[in-house]
Scaffold this motif. Sequence first.
Motif, PDB file in Angstrom:
ATOM      1  N   SER A 111     -15.258   1.336  -9.285  1.00 53.01           N
ATOM      2  CA  SER A 111     -13.865   0.507  -9.864  1.00 53.01           C
ATOM      3  C   SER A 111     -12.754  -0.551  -9.233  1.00 53.01           C
ATOM      4  CB  SER A 111     -12.913   1.095 -10.406  1.00 53.01           C
ATOM      5  OG  SER A 111     -12.138   2.208 -10.233  1.00 53.01           O
ATOM      6  N   GLN A 112     -12.397  -0.176  -7.737  1.00 53.35           N
ATOM      7  CA  GLN A 112     -11.124  -0.427  -6.939  1.00 53.35           C
ATOM      8  C   GLN A 112     -12.058  -1.372  -5.936  1.00 53.35           C
ATOM      9  OE1 GLN A 112      -7.975  -0.014  -6.315  1.00 53.35           O
ATOM     10  NE2 GLN A 112      -8.168   0.712  -7.859  1.00 53.35           N
ATOM     11  N   LEU A 113     -13.235  -1.293  -5.415  1.00 54.29           N
ATOM     12  CA  LEU A 113     -14.266  -2.301  -4.530  1.00 54.29           C
ATOM     13  C   LEU A 113     -14.860  -3.231  -4.696  1.00 54.29           C
ATOM     14  CD1 LEU A 113     -15.877   0.366  -1.825  1.00 54.29           C
ATOM     15  CD2 LEU A 113     -14.086  -1.088  -2.160  1.00 54.29           C
ATOM     16  N   CYS A 114     -14.415  -2.835  -6.462  1.00 53.81           N
ATOM     17  CA  CYS A 114     -15.411  -4.455  -7.397  1.00 53.81           C
ATOM     18  C   CYS A 114     -14.495  -5.496  -7.026  1.00 53.81           C
ATOM     19  CB  CYS A 114     -15.302  -3.978  -9.132  1.00 53.81           C
ATOM     20  SG  CYS A 114     -13.381  -3.923  -9.734  1.00 53.81           S
TER      21      CYS A 114
ATOM     22  N   CYS B 154       0.415  -1.752   0.211  1.00 55.99           N
ATOM     23  CA  CYS B 154      -0.243  -0.018   0.141  1.00 55.99           C
ATOM     24  C   CYS B 154       0.873   1.185  -0.088  1.00 55.99           C
ATOM     25  CB  CYS B 154      -0.846  -0.236   1.444  1.00 55.99           C
ATOM     26  SG  CYS B 154       0.134   0.301   2.844  1.00 55.99           S
ATOM     27  N   ALA B 155       2.117   1.263   0.238  1.00 56.89           N
ATOM     28  CA  ALA B 155       3.058   2.690   0.075  1.00 56.89           C
ATOM     29  C   ALA B 155       3.037   2.467  -1.099  1.00 56.89           C
ATOM     30  CB  ALA B 155       3.963   2.166   0.299  1.00 56.89           C
TER      31      ALA B 155
ATOM     32  N   TRP C 229      -8.884   3.765  -1.838  1.00 48.90           N
ATOM     33  CA  TRP C 229      -8.942   2.639  -1.478  1.00 48.90           C
ATOM     34  C   TRP C 229      -8.350   1.749  -2.162  1.00 48.90           C
ATOM     35  CZ3 TRP C 229     -13.461   1.955   1.628  1.00 48.90           C
ATOM     36  CH2 TRP C 229     -13.786   2.742   1.427  1.00 48.90           C
ATOM     37  N   ASN C 230      -7.198   1.774  -3.038  1.00 43.89           N
ATOM     38  CA  ASN C 230      -6.127   1.413  -3.351  1.00 43.89           C
ATOM     39  C   ASN C 230      -6.101   0.676  -2.340  1.00 43.89           C
ATOM     40  OD1 ASN C 230      -3.993   0.212  -4.508  1.00 43.89           O
ATOM     41  ND2 ASN C 230      -4.736   0.584  -6.309  1.00 43.89           N
ATOM     42  N   ALA C 231      -5.131   1.781  -1.651  1.00 45.53           N
ATOM     43  CA  ALA C 231      -4.040   1.691  -0.605  1.00 45.53           C
ATOM     44  C   ALA C 231      -4.986   0.665   0.417  1.00 45.53           C
ATOM     45  CB  ALA C 231      -3.831   3.167   0.065  1.00 45.53           C
ATOM     46  N   ALA C 232      -5.949   1.285   0.537  1.00 41.80           N
ATOM     47  CA  ALA C 232      -7.000   0.704   1.828  1.00 41.80           C
ATOM     48  C   ALA C 232      -6.968  -0.441   1.491  1.00 41.80           C
ATOM     49  CB  ALA C 232      -8.211   1.134   1.894  1.00 41.80           C
TER      50      ALA C 232
END
Length: 524
Positions: free
Chosen positions: A275-278, A54-55, A426-429
């Motif tokens: 698009s991330q949470l999919c 996630c960095a 959301w990508n990092a999370a």
Amino acid sequence: MKTFYNVYLICGFASIGGGLFGFDISSMSGVLGTQAYTNYFGVNGQYRQGGITCAMPFGSLVGALGSGFIADKFSRKASIQISCILWIIGSILMTAANGIPLLCVGRVIAGFCVGIASAMVPVYQAEIAPKEIRGRVVSLQQWAITWGILIQYFIQYGASFTGGGPHNPHQGSAAFRIPWGIQMVPGFILFFGMFLFPKSPRWLASKDRWEEAIRVLANLHGGGDVNHPKVLAEYQEIEEALRLERESSSSSFAQLVEPRMFKRVILGVSIQMWSQLCGMNVMMYYIVYIMESVGIGNALLASSIQYILNTALTLPAILYLDRVGRRPALVYGFGFGAVFLYISGALQAVYGEPNPKTDPQLDAISWVIKPGHEGVGKAIIAMTYLFVCTFATSIGPTSWTYPSEIFPARIRANAVSLSTASNWLWNAALAFGVPPLLYSINWKMYMIFGTFNAAGCIHMFLTAPETKGFTLEEMDDVFDSGRWPWQKITKRSRLEELEQEIEEGNLKVTAPTEIIHHEVEPKE
């Protein structure tokens, strides 16, 4: 220096910025299965790996938030070149990493690049392209992402055989240093290549550099003729839109929260969030773990099929997005994505069991398919592939195209930077939370992401109107039409009307010549 004005060439080349995003995704997934990476960095816990992964999206979040300011001040083109410099610096630090701290610093700095490029490349493409092919050329961003994923993955797959192979406990660090070093190359290519292309005509117009703006428009859409009806019509439309925006006393940031504009901001942010949470990037980051859980012999090779499908199936989306439209791609993409994830989760729930820990190479996963159910494992892989194909042909390209085209010029860069920041937040999370989530709740994770897809489908159906066939300056007409999002707008494009009036001699538009003198007068 020669400047090229072919729209496909400009937008295709700029999309290398999206390729850097793809290189980022594969920069971790390809090394997770090697002993060199595991032993050198001592990655033996889900949270530690999540922190490393996630960095980069964390850096991308910061880069995306700052991209609007950079692009408005220095131009869309310059912001892309600045991002390349950050990418090269970050890649150097990653290649030279002697431990987790330096690796994370390198990934954060490279993330600054990806955040800026992922926000501003679609804006640059949308402001360059005519409305007839805007969806197609902005979709090149997603195709470049898939190529970046595929190329970096195979570079890492080849490098994994150095030092005795990926399962050699004494494998050397070249297995990860080689691919991380090679990823600097596209950064150099993009930085120097952008000198050969023009600045955005809409950015030039926003800075009152009208003569430059119309010459760029002429070279892009009128064969170099500044008096071409289409060029004059587009110039007139841009000038009128900017004049109306400047009559507003509020700042560009204040306009973001005005009720009529805030709805669009929320829509753009939501599309990137869904698009991330999919679950697509989860598949890309941790596909090796998923393949191992269903008993695939060579998980690295088998998972590469997913990357090939992702790249190949994005091409049809590029070709049909301007015909079918953005709205169907979003609604059906999320809908079918939910179906495939639900089926995959259900199969793992029924035919899976806790990992008996009989194979040390599977210690990173907690749930495996029961012995004797090889067919189920193949069915799960098939569902994974179908999910990837669905994303590639719908959500992937549309999630970049839609936010880049729905905002007026004055707030476009800042609004798109917020939308893209949502993607990276959301990508990092997910990058941080998925490894322990996958380990702790295993198959239930598929049900969670399936539900996210279902929610995204409903949300897009209720709030996303169709934007194909309209210019960037006509988006106010689309969103302020008073129609429900699922109702088609039949109004003719204002640009086409202006072009016809100019051709028929009913409207005279004089191109600016020296400083910024222009005159518009109806014919008597």
